[in-house]
Write a protein that holds these residues in place. Sequence first.
Motif, PDB file in Angstrom:
ATOM      1  N   VAL A 223       0.736  -1.235  -0.032  1.00 60.62           N
ATOM      2  CA  VAL A 223       0.091  -0.232  -0.095  1.00 60.62           C
ATOM      3  C   VAL A 223       0.906   1.239   0.080  1.00 60.62           C
ATOM      4  O   VAL A 223       1.809   1.458   0.751  1.00 60.62           O
ATOM      5  CB  VAL A 223      -0.759  -0.070   1.135  1.00 60.62           C
ATOM      6  CG1 VAL A 223      -1.641   1.183   1.159  1.00 60.62           C
ATOM      7  CG2 VAL A 223      -1.688  -1.226   1.337  1.00 60.62           C
ATOM      8  N   LYS A 224       0.717   2.093  -1.100  1.00 64.57           N
ATOM      9  CA  LYS A 224       1.215   3.256  -1.054  1.00 64.57           C
ATOM     10  C   LYS A 224       0.910   4.462   0.112  1.00 64.57           C
ATOM     11  O   LYS A 224      -0.493   4.130   0.290  1.00 64.57           O
ATOM     12  CB  LYS A 224       1.398   4.057  -2.438  1.00 64.57           C
ATOM     13  CG  LYS A 224       0.195   4.884  -2.889  1.00 64.57           C
ATOM     14  CD  LYS A 224       0.412   5.376  -4.037  1.00 64.57           C
ATOM     15  CE  LYS A 224      -0.799   6.131  -4.612  1.00 64.57           C
ATOM     16  NZ  LYS A 224      -0.475   6.634  -6.043  1.00 64.57           N
ATOM     17  N   PRO A 225       1.708   5.308   0.533  1.00 67.81           N
ATOM     18  CA  PRO A 225       1.231   6.413   1.687  1.00 67.81           C
ATOM     19  C   PRO A 225       0.190   6.967   1.016  1.00 67.81           C
ATOM     20  O   PRO A 225       0.287   7.607  -0.130  1.00 67.81           O
ATOM     21  CB  PRO A 225       2.331   6.952   1.903  1.00 67.81           C
ATOM     22  CG  PRO A 225       3.617   5.941   1.585  1.00 67.81           C
ATOM     23  CD  PRO A 225       3.107   5.330   0.388  1.00 67.81           C
ATOM     24  N   GLY A 226      -0.859   7.193   1.838  1.00 68.26           N
ATOM     25  CA  GLY A 226      -1.938   8.168   1.243  1.00 68.26           C
ATOM     26  C   GLY A 226      -3.064   7.501   0.678  1.00 68.26           C
ATOM     27  O   GLY A 226      -3.987   8.142   0.463  1.00 68.26           O
ATOM     28  N   ALA A 227      -3.034   6.098   0.446  1.00 69.03           N
ATOM     29  CA  ALA A 227      -3.930   5.458  -0.355  1.00 69.03           C
ATOM     30  C   ALA A 227      -5.371   5.259   0.491  1.00 69.03           C
ATOM     31  O   ALA A 227      -5.080   5.315   1.678  1.00 69.03           O
ATOM     32  CB  ALA A 227      -3.507   4.099  -0.628  1.00 69.03           C
TER      33      ALA A 227
END
Length: 293
Positions: A223-227
């Motif tokens: 999961v990428k940051p801010g998703a």
Amino acid sequence: MKLLDGKFVSEKIKQEIAVEAADFLATSGRKPHLVAILVGNDGGSETYVASKMKNCEKVGFKSSLIRYDVNVTEEELLQKVKEINQDAGVDGLIVQLPLPKHIDPEKVTEAIDHRKDVDGFHPINLGRMMRNLPCFIPATPYGIMLMLQSYQIDTVGKHCVVVGRSNIVGSPMSILMARNANPGNCTVSLTHSRTTNLKEMCLQGDIIIAAIGKKNFITADMVKPGAIVIDVGMNRETSTTTKSGYKLYGDVDFDNVAPISSWITPVPGGVGLMTIVGLLKNTLASAKKEIYG
């Protein structure tokens, strides 16, 4: 990190449904009526159906539960479906899945009158959804769309990665998120168990919708940051620490994914509650002849 709180949103929408149901009773002289058929005594199915019936009563609907032993024949079940189809006093019919192995779920789903198919599984409803025509949207995807709408989540132009391709959640979800609507207007990647670069695909997602049916499948390194992370998983495990004797886990490793996400749904308390709202809204729309007249 902010919670997409299914309990808060579902209660708010159920209050609105209750007002509409009261108006319907006042003008028509009857309550919207949902019938559920339950075959066997699967623990998860028992819990889900009981919750649906309880919520019907809460918003002022009439609800009926028809039970069959696990050994009921396919022919007998199909005959009951036909009987309910012809009952003008019934607005919605659901047959709780899974069914015993000797009963074909596709045959049962197709036997339900699409005008009473408030689960949104009938090929006619799925086909109409595909073409962006009025229809009963599958209850879980409908609930997710209502949640995104309630929190005014901007989805336009976002990359949405759907993990799981079931006809109940994953596939319809991918269609809804790509539609020219709000929520919608996403670029959608539909991934599944055979996707070879699943981690890399997920890391591209501005929105991840996890509906693969495996406990804690989506981990923090996917999961990428801010998703925005929407967890559809409802994985039951026996537990000695809970009153019910089981505990629910999502498809997302919540404890480790939550800190890096912008929005996330909890399990329980997230999508499951919104599924019921989707079902209730479909039943009300059926009673009011808003979809099929």
